[in-house]
Design a protein around this motif. Structure first.
Motif, PDB file in Angstrom:
ATOM      1  N   ARG A   1       1.451   5.563  -0.362  1.00  0.00           N
ATOM      2  CA  ARG A   1       0.860   6.900  -0.309  1.00  0.00           C
ATOM      3  C   ARG A   1       1.782   7.964  -0.901  1.00  0.00           C
ATOM      4  O   ARG A   1       1.322   8.962  -1.426  1.00  0.00           O
TER       5      ARG A   1
ATOM      6  N   ASP B   1      -6.944   2.559  -4.594  1.00  0.00           N
ATOM      7  CA  ASP B   1      -7.429   1.817  -3.426  1.00  0.00           C
ATOM      8  C   ASP B   1      -8.957   1.789  -3.331  1.00  0.00           C
ATOM      9  O   ASP B   1      -9.528   0.898  -2.740  1.00  0.00           O
TER      10      ASP B   1
ATOM     11  N   VAL C   1       0.873  -1.175   0.000  1.00  0.00           N
ATOM     12  CA  VAL C   1       0.000   0.000   0.000  1.00  0.00           C
ATOM     13  C   VAL C   1       0.910   1.226   0.000  1.00  0.00           C
ATOM     14  O   VAL C   1       1.794   1.330   0.857  1.00  0.00           O
TER      15      VAL C   1
ATOM     16  N   ARG D   1      -3.790   7.253  -2.857  1.00  0.00           N
ATOM     17  CA  ARG D   1      -3.454   5.991  -2.195  1.00  0.00           C
ATOM     18  C   ARG D   1      -3.650   4.826  -3.167  1.00  0.00           C
ATOM     19  O   ARG D   1      -4.740   4.661  -3.715  1.00  0.00           O
TER      20      ARG D   1
END
Ligand code: AMP
Ligand code: GLY
Length: 416
Positions: free
Chosen positions: A124, A145, A122, A171
């Motif tokens: 950012r 996401d 994940v 994201r």
């Protein structure tokens, strides 16, 4: 049974059609529906993400089953609102629907449940994006996401394009590329028992030969003659049961449909994605093959008793669906063009037309009103015949600027 279906695409037309063939279903309503659906159900104008409005309509028509087609009402908590009122609903609660609504949450559940899937990060910040792209290498897989109707995913060899997509989304989940044919397996579950449907294959890219951008799906077929024996059992064992258990462990009872998107890699099946609803256009072919009346089965995912059903019955033969898409789909599709040939296409032997993005133009004529306009289904003794019939019917249609893939189920039919 009185049923209300939410949504107005090809998937919902297929659901309404399947309900209309169930002798146990007496009344079918749909919101918002579409012109094709209006021939077999009563359509209602409604904001389907408004739980209160949906509950009021369901109560007014005394629905004994509300079938939620698309993901948006699920993620908005419409199933919760109906359950609170004691109205049986097909579809998971909002928190459980995060399996589809958040790619990061889905990965977290898969990891906790030991479900085979692509390694993922994940990200950012641009630094995190760069590290993840380096770690996994090309082809790059970058996923928004949030919910993006299958269009938030970029798979590319082009590092610049991968970085650009990550920047635009904020994201993202970046993951390892999974090689191998894709399979969509739909599983009905009441949180205790799980019942698989027939596996299907979808064609995600816009153009022939899997070229062009990702779409919601340009065509599908079932069954899959090439699928390894034991595939469904293996996926039930390694993916579905552990996932439903992990959700239960977190107090998230999963009721409705779990859509398992798989890649059959050389290392075995790997989950590409979960969805919390029927796939479109795979539903069009899977439900075409279903012999068991559908109403009580969908209702049992909410009221329990799925375990008593045993297994589902399937018709022999095959089904192929070809999506007719509007000019410029999946970008900014052209809308408002008249569609010719609907009656001629619908009259072809072994074929029928499901509406996806259509609207009335006046009282009698139908115009395009979305990216995927029609989903033409062909059926037959085998994939070859089903495919021929689907394409013959597509040939009768006339929509300015529209396009469709000419290679749906081509390889599978040739290998028969
Ligand atoms: P998703 O919305 O996650 O299903 O992604 C849409 C499509 O992108 C999938 O159906 C695949 O065709 C492709 N895709 C997604 N993830 C991967 C992956 N890890 N490797 C290869 N292709 C992928
Ligand atoms: N056909 C892919 C999907 O419904 O997400």
């Amino acid at each position: 049974m009185k049923a209300l279906v939410l949504g107005g695409g090809g998937r919902e037309h297929a659901l309404v059609r399947a309900l209309s063939l169930d002798p146990g279903v007496t009344d079918i309503h749909c919101a918002p529906g579409n012109p094709g659906i209006s021939e077999i159900a009563e359509n209602h104008v409604l904001n389907v993400t408004d739980g209160l409005a949906v509950t009021e309509l369901a109560a007014r028509i005394r629905a004994e089953l509300v079938v939620i087609g698309p993901e948006a009402p699920l993620v908005a908590g419409v199933a919760d609102a109906l359950r609170d009122r004691g109205i049986p609903v097909f579809g998971p609660d909002r928190e459980a629907a995060r399996l589809e609504g958040s790619k990061a949450f889905a990965k977290e559940i898969m990891e906790a449940a030991g479900v085979p899937t692509a390694k993922a990060r994940v990200c950012r910040t641009p630094g995190q994006v760069s590290d993840a792209l380096n770690e996994f290498g090309a082809p790059y897989v970058v996923k928004d996401d949030g919910l993006a109707a299958g269009k938030g995913v970029v798979v590319t060899e082009d590092r610049g394009a991968a970085e650009r997509h990550a920047r635009e989304c904020g994201r993202v989940v970046i993951e390892e590329y999974l090689d191998g044919p894709e399979v969509s397996l739909f599983v009905l579950t009441d949180g205790a028992h799980a019942l698989p449907l027939l596996p299907a294959q979808d064609f995600k890219r816009a153009y022939d030969g899997d070229q062009g951008p990702n779409t919601g799906g340009m065509g599908a077929y079932a069954p899959l003659p090439w699928a390894p024996p034991g595939l469904v059992d293996e996926v039930m064992e390694t993916v579905v049961r552990p996932t439903v258990s992990e959700m239960n462990r977190r107090g998230l009872r999963y009721q409705g449909l779990l859509y398992v998107g798989l890649a059959l890699t050389s290392q075995g099946p790997r989950v590409v994605e979960f969805n919390a609803r029927f796939g479109d256009p795979e539903t069009q072919v899977v439900l075409d093959r279903l012999a068991t009346p559908i109403g009580a089965v969908l209702q049992a995912t909410d009221t329990g008793g799925l375990g008593a059903i045993g297994s589902l019955q399937w018709k022999k033969g095959a089904a192929v669906t070809v999506v007719v898409a509007a000019e410029n789909y999946p970008g900014d599709p052209t809308k408002g063009d008249l569609i010719g040939g609907l009656d001629a296409a619908g009259a072809m032997e072994g074929a029928y037309v499901l509406h996806a993005g259509t609207a009335w133009d006046g009282a009698r004529e139908v115009k395009s009103n979305g990216g995927r306009v029609l989903s033409v289904v062909g059926t037959g003794a085998d994939l070859r015949q089903a495919r021929e019939r689907a394409y013959e019917a597509v040939g009768k249609l006339d929509l300015r600027g529209s396009f469709h893939r000419t290679d749906i189920a081509e390889r599978a039919a040739a290998e028969l």
